[in-house]
Design a protein around this motif. Structure first.
Motif, PDB file in Angstrom:
ATOM      1  N   THR A  73      22.643  18.786 -16.926  1.00  0.00           N
ATOM      2  CA  THR A  73      22.178  20.201 -17.650  1.00  0.00           C
ATOM      3  C   THR A  73      22.387  21.395 -16.871  1.00  0.00           C
ATOM      4  O   THR A  73      22.052  21.235 -15.559  1.00  0.00           O
ATOM      5  CB  THR A  73      21.095  19.875 -18.164  1.00  0.00           C
ATOM      6  OG1 THR A  73      19.902  20.305 -17.423  1.00  0.00           O
ATOM      7  CG2 THR A  73      20.566  18.355 -18.821  1.00  0.00           C
ATOM      8  N   PRO A  74      22.063  22.533 -17.353  1.00  0.00           N
ATOM      9  CA  PRO A  74      22.102  23.708 -16.370  1.00  0.00           C
ATOM     10  C   PRO A  74      20.592  24.050 -16.256  1.00  0.00           C
ATOM     11  O   PRO A  74      20.419  25.170 -15.765  1.00  0.00           O
ATOM     12  CB  PRO A  74      22.667  24.655 -17.446  1.00  0.00           C
ATOM     13  CG  PRO A  74      22.283  24.172 -18.907  1.00  0.00           C
ATOM     14  CD  PRO A  74      22.433  22.866 -18.786  1.00  0.00           C
ATOM     15  N   TRP A  75      19.706  23.257 -16.565  1.00  0.00           N
ATOM     16  CA  TRP A  75      18.313  23.606 -16.557  1.00  0.00           C
ATOM     17  C   TRP A  75      17.355  22.997 -15.315  1.00  0.00           C
ATOM     18  O   TRP A  75      17.413  22.074 -14.821  1.00  0.00           O
ATOM     19  CB  TRP A  75      17.678  23.115 -18.168  1.00  0.00           C
ATOM     20  CG  TRP A  75      18.339  23.525 -19.111  1.00  0.00           C
ATOM     21  CD1 TRP A  75      19.070  22.877 -19.830  1.00  0.00           C
ATOM     22  CD2 TRP A  75      17.949  24.866 -19.662  1.00  0.00           C
ATOM     23  NE1 TRP A  75      19.373  23.677 -21.061  1.00  0.00           N
ATOM     24  CE2 TRP A  75      18.753  25.077 -20.916  1.00  0.00           C
ATOM     25  CE3 TRP A  75      17.234  25.770 -19.289  1.00  0.00           C
ATOM     26  CZ2 TRP A  75      18.795  25.797 -21.902  1.00  0.00           C
ATOM     27  CZ3 TRP A  75      17.120  26.996 -20.239  1.00  0.00           C
ATOM     28  CH2 TRP A  75      17.870  27.127 -21.462  1.00  0.00           C
TER      29      TRP A  75
ATOM     30  N   LEU B  98      18.434  19.511 -24.358  1.00  0.00           N
ATOM     31  CA  LEU B  98      18.483  20.318 -23.440  1.00  0.00           C
ATOM     32  C   LEU B  98      20.135  20.258 -22.906  1.00  0.00           C
ATOM     33  O   LEU B  98      20.384  21.347 -22.538  1.00  0.00           O
ATOM     34  CB  LEU B  98      17.625  20.122 -22.189  1.00  0.00           C
ATOM     35  CG  LEU B  98      15.871  20.371 -22.583  1.00  0.00           C
ATOM     36  CD1 LEU B  98      15.259  20.202 -21.365  1.00  0.00           C
ATOM     37  CD2 LEU B  98      15.858  21.883 -23.040  1.00  0.00           C
ATOM     38  N   ALA B  99      20.724  19.307 -22.922  1.00  0.00           N
ATOM     39  CA  ALA B  99      22.044  19.074 -22.302  1.00  0.00           C
ATOM     40  C   ALA B  99      22.679  19.762 -23.417  1.00  0.00           C
ATOM     41  O   ALA B  99      23.980  20.418 -23.027  1.00  0.00           O
ATOM     42  CB  ALA B  99      22.410  17.816 -22.297  1.00  0.00           C
ATOM     43  N   GLU B 100      22.572  19.853 -24.610  1.00  0.00           N
ATOM     44  CA  GLU B 100      23.366  20.686 -25.806  1.00  0.00           C
ATOM     45  C   GLU B 100      23.096  22.051 -25.908  1.00  0.00           C
ATOM     46  O   GLU B 100      23.858  22.801 -25.923  1.00  0.00           O
ATOM     47  CB  GLU B 100      23.050  19.997 -26.899  1.00  0.00           C
ATOM     48  CG  GLU B 100      23.765  20.885 -28.253  1.00  0.00           C
ATOM     49  CD  GLU B 100      25.053  20.299 -28.326  1.00  0.00           C
ATOM     50  OE1 GLU B 100      25.973  21.115 -28.729  1.00  0.00           O
ATOM     51  OE2 GLU B 100      25.714  19.286 -27.824  1.00  0.00           O
ATOM     52  N   LEU B 101      21.785  22.622 -25.348  1.00  0.00           N
ATOM     53  CA  LEU B 101      21.615  23.857 -25.347  1.00  0.00           C
ATOM     54  C   LEU B 101      22.153  24.740 -24.281  1.00  0.00           C
ATOM     55  O   LEU B 101      21.953  24.532 -22.970  1.00  0.00           O
ATOM     56  CB  LEU B 101      20.135  23.899 -25.287  1.00  0.00           C
ATOM     57  CG  LEU B 101      19.520  25.338 -25.351  1.00  0.00           C
ATOM     58  CD1 LEU B 101      19.718  25.877 -27.022  1.00  0.00           C
ATOM     59  CD2 LEU B 101      18.020  25.489 -25.175  1.00  0.00           C
ATOM     60  N   VAL B 102      22.728  25.966 -24.535  1.00  0.00           N
ATOM     61  CA  VAL B 102      23.421  26.879 -23.679  1.00  0.00           C
ATOM     62  C   VAL B 102      22.108  27.779 -23.437  1.00  0.00           C
ATOM     63  O   VAL B 102      21.531  28.420 -24.277  1.00  0.00           O
ATOM     64  CB  VAL B 102      24.426  27.416 -24.328  1.00  0.00           C
ATOM     65  CG1 VAL B 102      25.161  28.613 -23.145  1.00  0.00           C
ATOM     66  CG2 VAL B 102      25.636  26.458 -24.618  1.00  0.00           C
ATOM     67  N   PRO B 103      21.996  28.248 -22.121  1.00  0.00           N
ATOM     68  CA  PRO B 103      20.908  29.000 -21.732  1.00  0.00           C
ATOM     69  C   PRO B 103      21.519  30.479 -22.003  1.00  0.00           C
ATOM     70  O   PRO B 103      22.605  30.733 -22.196  1.00  0.00           O
ATOM     71  CB  PRO B 103      20.846  29.006 -20.198  1.00  0.00           C
ATOM     72  CG  PRO B 103      21.547  27.655 -19.607  1.00  0.00           C
ATOM     73  CD  PRO B 103      22.591  27.329 -20.820  1.00  0.00           C
TER      74      PRO B 103
END
Length: 295
Positions: free
Chosen positions: A50-52, A244-249
């Motif tokens: 993820t990007p988080w 969270l893997a689906e969510l784009v920051p």
């Protein structure tokens, strides 16, 4: 001079029990401890694939304490997302022990009030990401537990304390569900998660909020089936990770924009994009890879 990498966007994950905290922490890499000046401790690390970056804290029980830690996390960590993980009781017979509930809004139940409690809505963007990530057949966990999107009703500390004193917790839960007839679940120690509206907001200004609850008991019938508590925790955490893997920051541009209407740039996962195409006979799509094809 070597340019330092930009820091990853942050998600603050707040739990009310050490077992939920541990289930989140073990999924992080390069974990480091951060301590707020008040003494609240967050374990912070990258969430793989993820990007988080995730900062997780164990708030303990009690709504006053939870509300205080929510404020600390929002102001000190400056997260894009506040996510709350924990357990809840089924408030509808179609909600079963072991299921996962994504709260579309949280009611703050007041046993003394005659009017229905005010609802605090979840972030629409996070809810949409959750609906996409946890859709049937998406393979977000091995068990494919049932997922419910609906309101949650949270009980205040004094109601919980009175229930413990009278040994009649079910009466308090039933009262809350009657006052909030659309609620699908009831939570005993989560009024603090319904943040002060000044702490929450839209893109780039204040963190967006989502509550994810694992059903560990039935508020309607105490004859609940045997429960494998660790399995419920793992399933609930898996649901949160999938979201969270689906969510784009947010983009840096949206986060720094001065307008309340600032929104993230449109971003797309790999697919064939037919927008702006002209269909005269055979049609051809344009493959895009995470970028808006208008660029």
């Amino acid at each position: 001079m070597t340019r330092m990498a930009d820091p990853k966007p942050t998600v603050a994950v707040l739990t009310a029990h050490p077992r939920w905290y541990a289930a989140v922490r073990k999924r992080l890499t390069d974990v480091r401890r951060r301590e707020h000046p008040s003494g609240t401790r967050f374990d912070t690390g990258a969430l793989p694939e993820t990007p988080w970056e995730v900062a997780v804290a164990d708030m303990g029980t009690g709504n006053d304490k939870a509300g205080e830690i929510v404020g600390q996390a929002a102001a000190w960590l400056r997260p894009q997302v506040l996510m709350f993980l924990g357990s809840a009781g089924a408030g509808r017979f179609y909600v079963q022990v072991g299921d996962v509930v994504l709260a579309t809004k949280v009611y703050l139940y007041d046993p003394q009030a005659s009017a229905a409690p005010r609802p605090y809505p979840a972030s629409h963007r996070l809810e949409q990401a959750a609906r996409m990530a946890l859709r049937e057949g998406s393979g977000w966990c091995e068990t494919e537990a049932a997922v419910h999107f609906g309101p949650l009703v949270a009980l205040p500390d004094d109601a919980v304390d009175e229930a413990r004193r009278t040994d009649d917790r079910q009466a308090v839960e039933h009262g809350a569900l009657r006052k909030c007839p659309d609620a699908v679940a009831v939570e005993l120690r989560s009024m603090g998660i319904a943040c002060d509206p000044r702490l929450t907001g839209s893109f780039g200004h204040q963190p967006e909020v989502l509550t994810v609850r694992g059903i560990t008991f039935c508020a309607l019938d105490r004859k609940s089936p045997d429960l494998i508590f660790e399995q419920v925790i793992e399933t609930t955490v898996a649901a949160a990770v999938a979201v969270l893997a689906e969510l784009v920051p947010w983009s840096a541009e949206a986060a720094s924009a001065g307008s309340a209407d600032a929104v993230p740039p449109v971003q797309y996962r790999d697919h064939i994009d037919y927008r702006y195409s002209t269909f005269e006979g055979s049609n051809v799509g344009k493959q895009v890879n995470g970028e808006d094809s208008r660029r």
